[in-house]
Design an enzyme around this catalytic site. Structure first.
Site, PDB file in Angstrom:
ATOM      1  N   SER A   1      -1.986   3.825  -6.229  1.00 37.85           N
ATOM      2  CA  SER A   1      -3.070   3.052  -5.620  1.00 37.85           C
ATOM      3  C   SER A   1      -4.397   3.620  -6.105  1.00 37.85           C
ATOM      4  O   SER A   1      -4.738   4.773  -5.805  1.00 37.85           O
ATOM      5  CB  SER A   1      -2.998   3.144  -4.093  1.00 37.85           C
ATOM      6  OG  SER A   1      -4.242   2.741  -3.560  1.00 37.85           O
TER       7      SER A   1
ATOM      8  N   HIS B   1      -1.539  -0.458  -8.233  1.00 41.24           N
ATOM      9  CA  HIS B   1      -1.709  -1.027  -6.895  1.00 41.24           C
ATOM     10  C   HIS B   1      -3.196  -1.095  -6.547  1.00 41.24           C
ATOM     11  O   HIS B   1      -3.902  -0.086  -6.612  1.00 41.24           O
ATOM     12  CB  HIS B   1      -0.952  -0.162  -5.889  1.00 41.24           C
ATOM     13  CG  HIS B   1      -0.885  -0.728  -4.505  1.00 41.24           C
ATOM     14  ND1 HIS B   1       0.020  -1.714  -4.143  1.00 41.24           N
ATOM     15  CD2 HIS B   1      -1.595  -0.450  -3.387  1.00 41.24           C
ATOM     16  CE1 HIS B   1      -0.142  -2.003  -2.860  1.00 41.24           C
ATOM     17  NE2 HIS B   1      -1.127  -1.253  -2.381  1.00 41.24           N
TER      18      HIS B   1
ATOM     19  N   ASP C   1      -5.904  -2.106  -3.691  1.00 39.05           N
ATOM     20  CA  ASP C   1      -6.057  -2.354  -2.256  1.00 39.05           C
ATOM     21  C   ASP C   1      -7.362  -3.078  -1.968  1.00 39.05           C
ATOM     22  O   ASP C   1      -8.446  -2.533  -2.171  1.00 39.05           O
ATOM     23  CB  ASP C   1      -6.039  -1.023  -1.495  1.00 39.05           C
ATOM     24  CG  ASP C   1      -4.637  -0.444  -1.421  1.00 39.05           C
ATOM     25  OD1 ASP C   1      -3.727  -1.179  -0.999  1.00 39.05           O
ATOM     26  OD2 ASP C   1      -4.451   0.726  -1.804  1.00 39.05           O
TER      27      ASP C   1
ATOM     28  N   MET D   1      -9.723  -4.743   0.828  1.00 39.45           N
ATOM     29  CA  MET D   1      -9.985  -4.721   2.277  1.00 39.45           C
ATOM     30  C   MET D   1     -11.309  -5.412   2.566  1.00 39.45           C
ATOM     31  O   MET D   1     -12.270  -5.279   1.801  1.00 39.45           O
ATOM     32  CB  MET D   1     -10.046  -3.278   2.768  1.00 39.45           C
ATOM     33  CG  MET D   1      -8.813  -2.467   2.408  1.00 39.45           C
ATOM     34  SD  MET D   1      -8.855  -0.840   3.126  1.00 39.45           S
ATOM     35  CE  MET D   1      -7.438  -0.074   2.307  1.00 39.45           C
TER      36      MET D   1
ATOM     37  N   HIS E   1      -2.951  -5.973  -3.329  1.00 42.74           N
ATOM     38  CA  HIS E   1      -2.562  -5.942  -1.912  1.00 42.74           C
ATOM     39  C   HIS E   1      -3.755  -6.394  -1.077  1.00 42.74           C
ATOM     40  O   HIS E   1      -4.716  -5.650  -0.898  1.00 42.74           O
ATOM     41  CB  HIS E   1      -2.139  -4.492  -1.572  1.00 42.74           C
ATOM     42  CG  HIS E   1      -1.784  -4.278  -0.139  1.00 42.74           C
ATOM     43  ND1 HIS E   1      -1.672  -3.015   0.416  1.00 42.74           N
ATOM     44  CD2 HIS E   1      -1.513  -5.147   0.870  1.00 42.74           C
ATOM     45  CE1 HIS E   1      -1.349  -3.124   1.694  1.00 42.74           C
ATOM     46  NE2 HIS E   1      -1.247  -4.394   1.994  1.00 42.74           N
TER      47      HIS E   1
ATOM     48  N   MET F   1      -5.619  -7.000   2.125  1.00 41.25           N
ATOM     49  CA  MET F   1      -5.696  -6.707   3.562  1.00 41.25           C
ATOM     50  C   MET F   1      -6.935  -7.427   4.062  1.00 41.25           C
ATOM     51  O   MET F   1      -7.974  -6.820   4.347  1.00 41.25           O
ATOM     52  CB  MET F   1      -5.785  -5.192   3.780  1.00 41.25           C
ATOM     53  CG  MET F   1      -4.446  -4.505   3.536  1.00 41.25           C
ATOM     54  SD  MET F   1      -4.620  -2.751   3.199  1.00 41.25           S
ATOM     55  CE  MET F   1      -4.968  -2.818   1.450  1.00 41.25           C
TER      56      MET F   1
ATOM     57  N   MET G   1       4.484  -1.589   5.289  1.00 41.76           N
ATOM     58  CA  MET G   1       3.442  -0.572   5.480  1.00 41.76           C
ATOM     59  C   MET G   1       4.012   0.585   6.300  1.00 41.76           C
ATOM     60  O   MET G   1       4.565   0.378   7.375  1.00 41.76           O
ATOM     61  CB  MET G   1       2.239  -1.155   6.210  1.00 41.76           C
ATOM     62  CG  MET G   1       1.410  -2.158   5.424  1.00 41.76           C
ATOM     63  SD  MET G   1       0.804  -1.552   3.843  1.00 41.76           S
ATOM     64  CE  MET G   1      -0.219  -0.164   4.340  1.00 41.76           C
TER      65      MET G   1
ATOM     66  N   ASP H   1       4.394   1.375   1.321  1.00 37.63           N
ATOM     67  CA  ASP H   1       3.002   1.769   1.076  1.00 37.63           C
ATOM     68  C   ASP H   1       2.447   2.567   2.252  1.00 37.63           C
ATOM     69  O   ASP H   1       2.406   2.075   3.382  1.00 37.63           O
ATOM     70  CB  ASP H   1       2.189   0.471   0.884  1.00 37.63           C
ATOM     71  CG  ASP H   1       0.729   0.705   0.536  1.00 37.63           C
ATOM     72  OD1 ASP H   1       0.317   1.862   0.367  1.00 37.63           O
ATOM     73  OD2 ASP H   1       0.005  -0.313   0.427  1.00 37.63           O
TER      74      ASP H   1
END
Ligand code: DX5
Ligand code: ZN
Length: 224
Positions: A11, A36, A38, A40, A69, A71, A140, A180
């Site tokens: 990540s 990966h 992330d 957000m 990913h 979120m 998660m 993850d």
């Protein structure tokens, strides 16, 4: 019996954002399977990270698989922007989508890998209706929002149960199980034995003295 090498998705959230190109070089040199990313939004989770413009600006630096990913709330709004930016796979949270089927359709229309994720407290039954439409299930093992948290021990039981349910549904060979949060060299084998196919690791890699070697160490771990 031969060992299956562990698959690893570093990540880049834990990497140095002023040298993201360097982080990608590290991933390639270590033999990472996915990158990966992330995303957000400060709504679904209390943190704000990477948007499509950043993904677009690093896309030309590597041919590696971009595992995005999301979120975020309203994930349907961000599928096309991340596809255009160069995502290879997009995973969204079932808790965040009003209509998960529509999000799936958008990812499928773009011909990208379809992933659904669930938070530690979310039950598997939430994603059961979508199993025949997804390629990847992301479990998660920390509350989403920040890198560097401790692995929640009860995740191992959850991974085992989901792995078992997928076998019962005859879907185990078709769906990739990704885990993850809080993954370290010391718990990686436990998580893979529980059923994970691919592990996300951020702080363990990018805060280590030699991140390339840490990726290689993950990959050298194996489960018979
Ligand atoms: C958490 C993110 C994770 C996180 C992993 O919300 O989805 O991908 O960055 O970082 P570590 O491995 O440090 O827990
Ligand atoms: Zn993640």
């Amino acid at each position: 019996m031969a060992k299956n090498p562990i698959k690893i998705a570093p990540s880049i959230l834990s990497a140095d954002f002023s040298h993201l190109g360097f982080a990608l070089d590290i991933c390639e040199e270590g033999g990472a399977d996915y990158i990966h990313i992330d995303v957000m939004d400060n709504h679904f989770v209390p943190n704000l990270t990477i948007g499509p413009v950043v993904v677009k600006s690093i896309r030309h630096l590597t041919k590696s698989f971009f595992d995005v990913h999301l979120m975020v709330e309203r994930p349907e709004d961000l599928i096309n922007p991340f596809v255009d930016a160069g995502a290879d796979g997009i995973t969204f949270h079932v808790e965040a989508a009003e209509n998960p089927g529509r999000v799936i359709d958008l990812i499928r229309s773009a011909n990208k890998q379809i992933g659904i994720s669930l938070k530690p407290q979310t039950s598997f039954s939430m994603i059961e209706p979508f199993l025949d439409q997804i390629d990847l299930l992301l479990i998660m093992s920390v509350e989403p929002g920040f890198g560097g948290q401790e692995y929640i021990p009860s995740s191992t039981r959850k991974i085992k149960d989901i792995h078992q349910r997928l076998i019962e549904f005859g879907l185990r060979d078709r769906i990739i199980l990704e885990v993850d949060g809080g993954i370290k060299l010391i718990n990686a084998e436990e998580v893979v034995k529980a059923g994970a196919d691919i592990l996300v690791a951020g702080s363990e890699i990018f805060q280590s003295e030699n991140p390339v070697q840490t990726i290689q160490k993950f990959k050298a771990l194996g489960v018979t």
